[in-house]
Design an enzyme around this catalytic site. Structure first.
Site, PDB file in Angstrom:
ATOM      1  N   THR A  34      44.499  36.162 -57.922  1.00  0.00           N
ATOM      2  CA  THR A  34      44.854  35.212 -56.878  1.00  0.00           C
ATOM      3  C   THR A  34      45.228  35.965 -55.611  1.00  0.00           C
ATOM      4  O   THR A  34      46.088  36.847 -55.628  1.00  0.00           O
ATOM      5  CB  THR A  34      46.022  34.296 -57.322  1.00  0.00           C
ATOM      6  OG1 THR A  34      46.397  33.459 -56.223  1.00  0.00           O
ATOM      7  CG2 THR A  34      47.225  35.081 -57.795  1.00  0.00           C
TER       8      THR A  34
ATOM      9  N   HIS B 136      54.522  38.641 -71.993  1.00  0.00           N
ATOM     10  CA  HIS B 136      55.285  39.748 -72.565  1.00  0.00           C
ATOM     11  C   HIS B 136      55.229  39.762 -74.096  1.00  0.00           C
ATOM     12  O   HIS B 136      55.647  40.742 -74.727  1.00  0.00           O
ATOM     13  CB  HIS B 136      56.740  39.660 -72.094  1.00  0.00           C
ATOM     14  CG  HIS B 136      57.441  40.982 -72.051  1.00  0.00           C
ATOM     15  ND1 HIS B 136      56.894  42.142 -72.544  1.00  0.00           N
ATOM     16  CD2 HIS B 136      58.671  41.336 -71.575  1.00  0.00           C
ATOM     17  CE1 HIS B 136      57.726  43.144 -72.373  1.00  0.00           C
ATOM     18  NE2 HIS B 136      58.827  42.675 -71.785  1.00  0.00           N
TER      19      HIS B 136
END
Length: 632
Positions: free
Chosen positions: A545, A602
């Site tokens: 992005t 994560h």
């Protein structure tokens, strides 16, 4: 012996075509490969050659009719067929069931209303040409009207077409035509919103919109019947609950459908004469959302002639409907659509008309600028003016229903945050060498590749090379299994008028910098024009992005579901930094600097994995060794 001429396959994504012109008449002699007719599709207009030699005995599909690939268009034989039956065979074969429908369905108008209007219409068209429906299955909202029960003509079902492999349903967001309006083939009929894309549905038939079976905000599956288009006048009543038959008796449809925005139904679609208002006119439109003529005109008006634009509506040439794309494009280019002459169906203004007008205005502006520069005595530079205050948005202080696309974006963002343990790591990158290389190569690159050389393809290429070296970033954790993808399908976040969309560059790992540049320009352009397909908006394994395009320096983007990471590129800013010169001494220099932000899941990607990946991308950019990629 006679042979059937069928519509051949015209491309992988082309499923139907419209006959625009017959080049031969019934009774004419044709040779093999001699042009027989002209066909128009959503991709190309082309001539269809004759596959046989002989005499054209029958024409089964008339001009302006749309048929699917493989449909029989005509019959070529030895000439023994009757050439005088030019139009009759086509009508007898194309509409055998509909011609019998009015006589069989007349009793339905007097029966009790037990089924819903949508069910009545569907059952009516399924049973056309068979035994009459039992009286108990009828209703006051006579399904016979959908098939021309008044004897004026026949009707055909408009169904929700397939919009992509993974799209199974759609929601009607807006009807662009009202009951009683005349529609042409391929003229926009309604807007549909899916979980992938919002798009317009063109009319597959020409005729009168007789019934609307799916109202706005209703969701139906692919293949469901949306409306009925026929050759006769609109029925006296439109699909409403059976408990409300009175409006059909009290209010007949006006002769001028364009000036009658409420045709005998409690919830009428938006009339064609009141399209979506522009930004400058929206405030006045809110005060009067449905303009009504002061004195209805009783005299019949042809459906193709639209009334003058009402106050608060978007101006358009001859009152024709403007698609959202054309409205937005005209606003962006500053083009006055009231001064344009449309080249589309029925004088409709097309995107090409707006672009041509904008190009003409740009050329005139450039000519004036050159004339001003040619003046010998330049006027003194005026004093610097303060920055213009942004205009107050017409949305200020208003309330509106969230679009289906906005609801989907909101749902997916929340799901992504709730289903992953998301974390963001940021590094600072010196892009000075890339900036210098780009400045040297951009002119030749544009001439050779046809697109501008921006910074984004450099970041995407470096990101892809990093994914190949660190497959965890391109992997996904599902349950207790980790999938390391064998290809790099990179999603590119695109800001559109309707919201954020992410088209996907498939197999991006097989492309060079020029290929990536072309893909970005193509996908971003078609996404903003609402021409991207649903399949092109799915299947990403990694996302990039470009938040820096709006001036943002650092961002913490949200990882899309089904992937494990997203890379955000901040604005490139020149500022003083400490570097080492050729002798190894530390000096202060002006450099082009940028922050790269990697948000990741994560659960799968550790902080060390993210740091190693970002270090690889950083080194690749700062090295700036892209000469071969840009042709130097």
């Amino acid at each position: 012996m006679s042979d059937n001429v069928q519509l051949p396959a015209l491309g992988e994504s082309v499923t139907e075509g419209t006959v625009t012109r017959w080049l031969k008449n019934v009774g004419d002699t044709v040779e093999v490969d001699e042009p027989l007719l002209e066909i128009s599709t959503d991709k190309v207009d082309t001539e269809i050659p004759s596959p046989f030699a002989g005499v054209l005995e029958q024409i089964l599909v008339q001009e302006d009719e749309t048929v699917e690939v493989g449909a029989t268009l005509a019959v070529i034989g030895s000439g023994e067929g009757s050439p005088s039956q030019d139009a009759a065979p086509a009508q007898e074969q194309a509409e055998p069931a509909e011609q019998e429908a009015p006589a069989q369905e007349a009793p339905a108008e007097e029966s009790a209303a037990e089924a819903t209007p949508a069910q009545q219409s569907v059952e009516q068209h399924e049973e056309a040409g068979e035994a009459p429906a039992p009286a108990a299955e009828g209703g006051d909202d006579a399904p016979a009207a959908a098939a021309g029960g008044d004897g004026a003509g026949t009707g055909e079902n408009v169904t929700l077409p397939a919009l992509g492999e993974s799209v199974t349903e759609g929601t009607v967001t807006r009807w662009l035509k009202a009951v009683g309006d005349e529609v042409a083939v391929d003229e926009p009929l309604l807007e549909i919103s899916t979980d992938k894309v919002d798009t317009e549905i063109p009319s597959p038939f020409a005729g009168t919109l007789q019934q609307i079976l799916v109202q706005e905000d209703e969701t139906v599956e692919v293949g469901a019947v949306l409306a009925v288009i026929g050759s006769g006048a609109a029925p006296a009543s439109t699909p409403e609950p059976a408990a409300q038959p009175a409006p059909a008796q009290e209010k007949a449809p006006e002769p001028s459908q364009e000036e009658a925005p409420e045709p005998a139904q409690e919830k009428a679609p938006e009339p064609q004469s009141a399209p979506e208002p522009s930004a400058e006119q929206e405030s006045s439109t809110q005060a009067a959302p449905a303009p009504v003529p002061a004195t209805p005109t009783p005299a019949p008006v042809p459906a193709t002639s639209a009334p003058a634009p009402a106050a608060g509506s978007t101006p358009s040439a001859s009152g024709t409907y403007l698609t959202p794309l054309v409205r937005k494009l005209a606003a962006e280019k500053g083009v006055d659509v009231t001064a344009l002459v449309g080249t589309g169906v029925g004088g409709r203004i097309r995107k090409e008309d707006v672009l041509e007008a904008a190009a003409k205005a740009e050329s005139e502006k450039a000519a004036k600028a050159q004339a001003a520069e040619a003046k010998p005595a330049a006027a003194p530079a005026p004093a610097a003016k303060p920055a213009a205050v942004p205009a107050v948005s017409p949305l200020r202080g208003t309330t509106e229903k969230a679009s289906r696309l906005r609801q989907i974006i909101a749902e997916r963002m929340v799901d992504a945050l709730h289903s992953q343990a998301q974390l963001t790591t940021v590094v600072e990158v010196d892009v000075t060498r890339v900036a210098r290389l780009r400045a040297r190569a951009k002119e030749d690159f544009k001439a050779r590749e046809g697109v501008n050389l921006t910074f984004l393809p450099f970041f995407v290429l470096a990101a892809i090379e990093g994914l190949k070296a660190f497959p965890k970033i391109n992997g996904v954790l599902e349950g207790n299994q980790i999938t390391y993808h064998a290809q790099e399908n990179v999603g590119i976040a695109v800001d559109t008028e309707k919201g954020l969309l992410v088209p996907v560059i498939r197999d991006a790992g097989d492309l060079n910098l020029a290929g990536i540049s072309r893909k970005i320009v193509d996908l971003a352009g078609r996404t903003r024009q609402n021409k991207v397909t649903p399949d092109e908006l799915s299947g990403a394994t990694f996302t990039v992005t470009n938040t820096g395009s709006g001036g943002a320096i650092i961002d913490t983007p949200i990882v899309p579901g089904g992937t494990s990471a997203i890379l955000g590129t901040g604005a490139i800013v020149k500022r003083p930094v400490v570097i080492q010169d050729a002798d190894g001494a530390e000096v202060i220099a002006i450099r082009s600097m940028c922050y790269l932000s990697l948000s990741y899941d994560h659960r799968l990607v550790d902080g060390a994995d993210a740091s190693r990946y970002l270090a690889a991308v950083k080194n690749r950019i700062e090295e700036g060794a892209f000469e071969s990629e840009v042709g130097l």
